[in-house]
Structure formats: C-alpha cells, structure tokens
Design an enzyme around this catalytic site. Sequence first.
Site, PDB file in Angstrom:
ATOM      1  N   ASP A 324       0.901  -1.142  -0.032  1.00 59.78           N
ATOM      2  CA  ASP A 324       0.127  -0.020  -0.101  1.00 59.78           C
ATOM      3  C   ASP A 324       0.952   1.265  -0.185  1.00 59.78           C
ATOM      4  OD1 ASP A 324      -2.132   1.734  -0.156  1.00 59.78           O
ATOM      5  OD2 ASP A 324      -3.268   0.714   1.478  1.00 59.78           O
ATOM      6  N   GLU A 519     -10.362   7.594   3.229  1.00 60.45           N
ATOM      7  CA  GLU A 519      -9.685   6.903   4.274  1.00 60.45           C
ATOM      8  C   GLU A 519      -9.333   8.210   5.354  1.00 60.45           C
ATOM      9  OE1 GLU A 519      -5.749   5.416   2.741  1.00 60.45           O
ATOM     10  OE2 GLU A 519      -6.508   6.309   1.049  1.00 60.45           O
TER      11      GLU A 519
HETATM   12  C1  BGC Z   1      -4.972   3.052   0.000  1.00 62.80           C
HETATM   13  C2  BGC Z   1      -5.091   2.255  -1.151  1.00 62.80           C
HETATM   14  C3  BGC Z   1      -4.808   2.735  -2.584  1.00 62.80           C
HETATM   15  C4  BGC Z   1      -3.729   3.096  -2.422  1.00 62.80           C
HETATM   16  C5  BGC Z   1      -3.293   4.172  -3.558  1.00 62.80           C
HETATM   17  C6  BGC Z   1      -3.809   3.998  -0.250  1.00 62.80           C
HETATM   18  O1  BGC Z   1      -3.785   4.891   0.807  1.00 62.80           O
HETATM   19  O2  BGC Z   1      -5.159   2.478   1.300  1.00 62.80           O
HETATM   20  O3  BGC Z   1      -6.502   1.535  -0.851  1.00 62.80           O
HETATM   21  O4  BGC Z   1      -4.976   1.818  -3.551  1.00 62.80           O
HETATM   22  O5  BGC Z   1      -3.716   4.409  -1.346  1.00 62.80           O
HETATM   23  O6  BGC Z   1      -4.191   5.252  -3.620  1.00 62.80           O
END
Ligand code: BGC
Length: 627
Positions: A324, A519
């Site tokens: 990630d 997030e």
């Molecule tokens: C998220 C992922 C995402 C990645 C790329 C991360 O912060 O947890 O779900 O794919 O960023 O954007």
Amino acid sequence: MPSSRREFLAESLGLVGASLAPQEIFSKAKEAAAAAETTRQLLREDSRAKQLVSTLTLEEKIGQMAQVDNSFLRSAGDIEKYHLGSILSGGDSHPKPGDSFEAWRDMYDHYQSHALKTRPRIPILYGIDAVHGDAHVIGATVFPHNIGMGATRNADLAEKEQRITAIEIRATGIQWAFAPCLAVPQDIRWGRTYEGLSESPDVVKAIAPAAVHGLQGKGFGDPLGVLACAKHFAGDGGTAFGTGVPKAGEGSLHYPLDQGDTRLDDADFHRIHLQGYGGALAAGVGSIMPSYSGWNGVKSSASYTLLTEILKGAMGFEGFLISDYAAAKELPGSEKQQIETAVNSGMDMVMIPDDYPKFTRLLRELVHEGRVKTSRIDDAATRILRVKFAMGLMDPNRSLLADRSLAKEFGSAAHRAVARQCVRESLVLLKNEGGVLPLTKGGRIHVAGKNADNVGNQCGGWTVTWQGKSGNITTGATTILEGIRKAAGAAQVTYSRDGSGASGADVALAFIGETPYAEMHGDRTNLDLDAEDRSTIQNLKQAGVPVVVVLVSGRPLIVDSILPQVDALVAAWLPGSEGEGVADVLFGKWKPSGKLPVTWPRGNSTSLHIGDPGYETLFPFGAGLSY
Ligand code: BGC
Ligand code: BGC
C-alpha cells in the site's frame, strides 16, 4: 487436522472446486473456481519471465519492484534511468494540466513510450484506484460504491460493472485497477466501510470472483481487461477501535480505526477476513495489496507469515504483491530496515511512492550486504514479469499505447445504463408505511436535502479526488433531483435544499446523509444525523405532508429518533453518477430488491453483527422490503 497454522488458515478456503456460493444468486462463484487452476498454471508454468530475469541487471530487477506516484516522478526520462516497472496515480495525482480524459490518455502514452525505450523494453504497469468505475477521470461512468453493490447480492451485475470499469480504464491506456476491495467491515464507524461489499464474509466471497473476472476479462491476455488487485490483505475491516495511528502533522484528527490492528484468533481471522481472498484467488487475481493494518500486533507488510507462508504458500498465490501507499514507511526501524522487512516478508513491488532514487539505492545496498537475498529479488521480479507476460504486455506485436478506438465507450450511454441498473438494485427499502412508495406521477412532489442535487455527494470519496468533493465534480452525471424530474411525468416537482415550501405538496422526499470522505477522514465515533439534516426533516414535518427519507451515505446512520416521524425510509448508499436509478425505484419502475449488506444499528451499538449474541438491531443484516 491441519498440522500448522498456515494449513489451518488455508483449509476450507475452498480454493478450487469447493462450493463457494451459499446461495443460488451467487452464480459466478462456481465458474470462477473452475477457471482458477488454469490461471495458476498459466503463471506457474510460464518460463519466459524467469528467462528474462536471468538476463537483467540488479538495477533493472529492482526497477521492476519500484512503483512511483505520478506526482513524484521528476521526469519521464527517470523511467528509463531507474528502469521503473510501475507508476500509479494515487488519489490526487492527476495528469497536468487538467484532468480531461484526453490528458489522462496522453499522460499514459507519454510514460509508456519512455518505458519502451529501455534496453529490455519492459512496459510499465500503470495503476489507478478505480474502485467504483474509473471514477478519478472526469466523465467516467461512476458506479455505486461497494457497499451498494453488496446490497444487490448480484454477482452477475458486479461482473458487468467491473467489465465496464476495465474498458473505461483501458480507454485511457491504463491496465491495472487497485480493486476489488475485499474488506469485511466489522465496525461501521470505520470511514472505509463503504469500500467493502458487506460485513458478511459470505457476500464478499461470492462477489469477489465476479469482480475479478469482470476486471481481468477472459484470462489475463484480454486487451479489454485490466489487472485486478484484491485489497487490503487481510483484516483491514476488522481493526480494533483505537489502534489506528494518527500521522505526524495531522493535528488533532484522530483515526480510531483506520490502519489499526485486527485482534482475532486464527479461526475468526480466517472465517471473516480470508474468505474473500479465497474467492479472488479462485478467479485468478493477478495482484494483491497487503493492508496497512496489522494482525495481532504485526503489520501485514511486515508479516512473513501472512504474505509468504499463508498467501503465497498455503493459498497458492502465484501473482505479485504490491504494497500500500508508503506502507513500508510505517514499519519499525530506519528506512533501510523498513524496506528490508517488507521485501523479506514477501512484498514484490513497493508503492514507494516518492523518493525512488533513495529506494532503489537502499534496496541495492541491502542486496550487496546480503540482507536481502538475490533469490528474493529474482522471485519478486519474476512474479511481476510473469504477470506482464501473461497480460500480453511483452508481446512485441501488441501496441502498448492507449487504444484510441475505445474513447467512444468512455462514459457511454450503454455503460451508464448498467450503472443505473446497479443503482436500482442497490437501494434498500427499510420502511414504507401506508404505501407512500411508489410515488405516483401526479400532484406535487417536494424534494429537499443536501444530497438531492449534488453529484459529488452522491458519488462519495474516491471520485475525481481522493476524498471526493461536493458539487459538480464530473461530467455526464445526473443528480437524483434531475432523475426525479425526468421520471415525474405529470407530477410537479419543487425543490428547496432546506425543506421549506413543502406545504401543499402530496409528498416530500428528503435526500440526506453524509458528504464525501475517504480514508482516515471518515472515521467517526458519532453516526447521528447532522443538524442540517434534522432541520430539513423538521421543516418537512411542519408542512404536514408525508415524508420519505432517502439516506445517501457510505454506511448506516443512527435514525432511531427520526424513524417514527417518517413514512418511508430508503438506504441509497453512494449511488454514483446515475441519479435516475434512484428515481426508478421511488416511482416503482424497478421494485426495491436490495438487502442490507450490513447490520443497521439501534442507537450507537455499531459493532453488532449477525450471529453475535444479543443481536438487537434497528434493521437486521439482510433486511429489505419491496412493493
Ligand atoms: C489506500 C489504497 C490505495 C492506495 C493508492 C492507499 O492509501 O489504502 O486503497 O489503493 O492508497 O491510492
Ligand atoms: C460476523 C460473523 C457472521 C457473519 C455472517 C460477520 O460479520 O462477524 O460472526 O458469521 O457476519 O454473515
């Protein structure tokens, strides 16, 4: 009896041939299981990658393991200089200037043409968070977020959604989606709840293979397919309250659940959080993203047990792991130790995402010092290149630039019609007193609420921007209000955001709920309706007309106090760009068919799940009325 922990965890995942689907509607799952062995063999027995790796320099192999965010790429020439294997657009790293479809396509073509100039001529894999359609690109068809797709219980429809998503991604040239998200959210206070299909591992397991098939197409080589990436492995939806780590510099924001720790014994971890991966592996998913979160105190990115023993060993995953975003930087120790831990745990490609000169230097040093074995580097590069070969990217006769003939498909009416069907099937009718719904196409309908006429709000996070945004954020979309106006026939439609002016109407509709977040920013301990929503309902009540409340939100909200006051209640989740789908259900063009993918709490008892003792809820998992 399984003799080890990893065998225990792999057992009964039913990777091949087992019954993956508890209900008949999950028709895709069995088909997926049959396709599984073929895909695995394809990867396992492909010797081309191994051969190529034996001709590469250490720098070239490490380059394949490096993924850089577009916004940190200093120049396109660095793709050649550092032999980069992959680039991503993170939530906010759009092409410059502008975000038009053409700008995305040109950006991709520009980078790819640099990769093709490298000595071994290895194309880059470009990744994007297409988690509900290719929603970062303006003008794309935006589908309901996963929680809505979970409500449909319709794996065939989910496959169609992902097929279209793949085609729209391909139209920009990009060949990799960081999807599907197979989180099994166990606490709706978590802001990423809507990225998961359901609190039930059965639903996730049944839809996962369909999603992978939709994205990857008929085998890896499908020129209209994209590489899928199941995420976040594993237990992202099970983090314990308060174990999330707030990052430095983010002030007083506290993330009680995001990126935290999932504390469960083997049996429950496997029963809840690994089931979806059984489904995705059965369908031949080519990449998997380890989670930021940890399991019993060990971060996934640092877990040899989870990544190498369980996933690659016991579960037989032959694709590659992509970390990630900056996940390695959250591990203990110096930056060098962090890379050492992640790679030795089994990470094949690292979403660095910024300082790639440093990453490649540190990993080279680790190899020279014997702290990372050459065999591990070879394995990682082989896994990545095996997927590139299987996808046909290494085929010298295949054009790697964007297929310009796909532009006409991007955001097309045909694609939007499927998204509208997804919306129809995702709505869950929870209350309908006196048959106030379906609406009749006569008299006057008063529409109100902050989410009635707002494309950004109905799309939620991961749309055009990382956190999403209110307002007219994309093109070609239809707001819910516009959908109602189109469907209303002879009925007069009036609108006020705050609910004023409803008196004299035959019925009032309130579109309330949440505004966009993604997030971290969506972690909320209090899921009550906000003051604006309460006052909207108040205004409608005062007008003395029947009130229909439609919640546009990423998760259940606390509605105990308003429930007795309203005549009907509908959960519309985050429906995306096709507001007409909502109108179709309200006017009875489509009879409500959605079922709750998560438990609807009574009061603030937000972490009860079906099967738990004392399961007392406002609406249980699976609830959903019809006309
Ligand atoms: C998220 C992922 C995402 C990645 C790329 C991360 O912060 O947890 O779900 O794919 O960023 O954007
Ligand atoms: C619960 C499990 C339950 C399952 C059933 C999950 O969310 O944690 O206890 O067996 O849902 O659907």
